[in-house]
Design an enzyme around this catalytic site. Structure first.
Site, short mmCIF file in Angstrom:
data_model
loop_
_atom_site.label_atom_id
_atom_site.label_comp_id
_atom_site.label_asym_id
_atom_site.label_seq_id
_atom_site.Cartn_x
_atom_site.Cartn_y
_atom_site.Cartn_z
N THR A 53 0.81 -1.20 0.00
CA THR A 53 0.00 0.00 0.00
C THR A 53 0.85 1.25 0.00
O THR A 53 1.76 1.38 0.81
CB THR A 53 -0.84 0.01 1.28
OG1 THR A 53 -1.64 -1.15 1.26
CG2 THR A 53 -1.72 1.24 1.34
N SER A 92 2.77 -16.39 4.58
CA SER A 92 3.00 -17.62 5.34
C SER A 92 4.26 -17.50 6.18
O SER A 92 4.98 -16.54 6.08
CB SER A 92 3.10 -18.81 4.41
OG SER A 92 4.04 -18.58 3.40
#
Lengths: 419, 419
Positions: B215, B419
């Site tokens: 972002t 992950s």
């Protein structure tokens, strides 16, 4: 075939090893599987490595109808400009293909080299006993962009390869080897139709999957009796659903060429639907082989978008996801990061409703109504084949794109090619 | 500033350390450089690492005009939907920003979390002595898509950060640190105008350069007296030429937000041209800092396209080249493979004439009239900064895109994030 949008008849009729009465697909035969074709592959010295680099496909007739589809890149290599021009006649007697150089961005001199190559093939075939004009010879090239070809070697090779061409299956296989660049295996497929006619094909590269744009070259042959218009329709329809939906890195080479030649040697006229299905099956098989051998591939990925208003919408969304570097790196890492899929859907050029999107990885739901489902991050993506199914929840249309992951090997092999 | 298309006045007027009379750009001051702003950054426990993860920018007034630009992704995070809505008033009193979670694809519950955060900020500011409504509070979030935020930690952090906010420069720097995710350095810039007013800003991420969509968040402040309409114009013009032309991997996050707040505390009214130039300069500096800190970057690349019929055409071609994986991997390998640049130009959505294209790498010609020049492959691209200049030979318009190479580090860092 994993695409939901494949013609239904192809899936139903064509099964390798199926009993007599159904079309039969075989993977170790290529352009000389149909009657009336000879082919050869030799080492002409174009590649510095000494590997095979020149291939010829020759149509003995009696028919010489042909069709072609070419790269949509505005920067077109000399052989593409030449082959587009000669194919306006709807007729071809031979295709000469070289690896070891793309002959792209080489100016008028490069176009002259292509023209001379076609003339040399025509002269050699005429000497061999088949009166041939240069306008009956298509030319394909693949390799690095920007360098002239070693024309002394190309022209000597042309004389040699015409002597060399054989009518058996091995000639087709030799040709399939000679067009390889960074391919690790040759790609061939043939379909034997129970009505007694055949389609064969060979391909190399794919999209821009391999270094230096990995020109996709493909030559298809058939001994069915078919007009140039029939071939053109069948080829366009098949390419649109196979090669055009194989998208490794979103690029299109300057040299992409797919040709379809008919000898009519079976003397069996073919209907458009049967021809469409057979050409589609061979193209689909070659596309699958191209995906499997893509440079740096560690995952074979099929992105299917359903629930779209129109098929073109489904295709545009699938293509955007297939090209997204963050989706592709996540898949390389076997990481069920479904948020990246949603973000990619959101930047596609199609109006979507974020709250209706559902996503499954390998058949396991990971996102429903635009947000995650429990256990989404635990889906096992460690295998080589990954399916990503996206339902937009807006309509009934669907489409699939075949792609690969973005791996270290891709970066490695593409960061040091010309030098 | 390397763009040829930057407003001329910016290059001429604004030079760091220039004598009094010219605007002065400094890089170690941010949102609290203008009068009337307080800021803070704290560790609220949103990030598992314990790093700072909550930032506040507070406008003490007397004015509270504001403007914003947001992601064009159709999948918008809850804080984007909220901030777009509250900004329809053209008025903001505070911005609360968190790293450690994007709050995107989190459904109505995620939107409720954003709403509750804004209400908590308003209540805390009201307790602190400034009567504030939730509709005066913008919210920005950054981090992994798809997970709910730990709201107990966010709400406790809000109470703490309002106590903590200071008026000095250090408050702005603390805030710049707290919005970092995979950024390695905070990004700040401030411009001091000789007329006595100031613009400051902080930013993080960029496009999708960093993992999980990175972002881009940016908050700009000014103490000039300016209407919401003036701010909106200046911000849109600056963003279009700076952040919108920074394209690392062609993706757009679900959370991108750039806000501009005016306190009017200098009591100096500002003209549109001066405001435009000052906001552009700060945005341009922040965009350069974002490019330099992009994940996995080993090359800073500026692609400039000149000779286009229209600026939008130049921009489209530059963007296509900047997004091409084969161009980017070649640049990673310091490989002057100009053929890939031509192939990328050829697939851009702009009509070009292949025979007129000229390309230079780092100022050295590599291609003229669509084909190579002698020595083209020997151009030295081993340095960190690379310029690619493409002349289409069709008109007078030009535009630049900043991008990076595609490196092993990019693949590594993006293949194992969630992950």
């Amino acid at each position: 075939m994993t695409s939901q949008d494949a013609p239904q008849q192809a899936d139903e009729q064509i099964q390798p090893g199926a009993p007599m009465g159904a079309p039969r697909l075989v993977r170790d035969q290529g352009v000389t599987a149909p009657l009336g074709f000879r082919a050869a592959g030799i080492a002409a010295g174009i590649k510095a490595s000494g590997a095979d680099d020149l291939a010829l496909v020759f149509n003995e007739g009696p028919d010489h109808t042909a069709a072609g589809v070419f790269t949509k890149n505005q920067v077109k290599a000399a052989p593409v400009l030449w082959s587009q021009q000669v194919l306006t006649t709807g007729r071809l007697r031979a295709v000469i293909l070289n690896s070891g150089g793309a002959n792209a961005c080489t100016g008028p001199e490069g176009f002259g080299d292509t023209h001379r190559t076609a003339e040399a093939v025509a002269a050699a075939l005429s000497n061999w006993g088949t009166s041939t004009g240069a306008v009956e010879v298509a030319v394909c090239s693949t390799g690095l962009i920007g360098d002239r070809l070693p024309m002394d070697k190309v022209l000597a090779g042309v004389t040699e390869i015409v002597q060399d061409m054989g009518g058996g299956l091995s000639g087709g296989t030799d040709a399939a080897y000679a067009i390889m660049t960074t391919d690790t295996v040759p790609k061939q497929a043939a379909l034997h139709h129970p009505d007694g006619w055949n389609v064969g094909g060979m391909g190399k590269g794919a999209g821009m999957m391999a270094p230096s744009l990995a020109t996709m070259l493909c030559v298809l042959t058939t001994d069915a009796q078919a007009s140039a218009e029939q071939l053109d329709l069948a080829l366009r329809r098949a390419a649109a659903r196979t090669f055009d939906r194989l998208d490794i890195d979103g690029s299109t080479s300057t040299n992409d060429t797919v040709l379809l030649l008919s000898s009519g040697a079976s003397q069996i006229p073919v209907g458009q639907d049967d021809l469409d299905a057979a050409v589609f099956t061979v193209c689909d098989e070659l596309a699958a082989q191209l995906m499997a051998d893509a440079e740096g591939v560690t995952k074979r990925v099929t992105i299917t978008v359903a629930g779209a208003v129109m098929e073109d919408d489904a295709l545009a969304v699938a293509r955007t996801v297939a090209r997204d570097s963050l989706v592709k790196t996540a898949l390389f890492g076997s990481d069920a990061n479904w948020g990246r899929v949603l973000a990619a859907v959101g930047i596609s050029p199609v109006t979507i409703d974020p709250d209706r999107i559902a996503v499954t990885f390998n058949g396991s739901p990971v996102c429903r109504n635009g947000h995650g489902v429990p256990g989404a991050r635990d889906v096992d993506l460690s295998g080589t084949d990954i399916t990503v199914d996206i339902d937009l929840g807006l309509g009934d249309a669907s489409a699939s794109i075949r792609t690969t992951d973005l791996s270290h090997a891709y970066v490695e092999e593409n960061s040091a090619y010309s030098s």
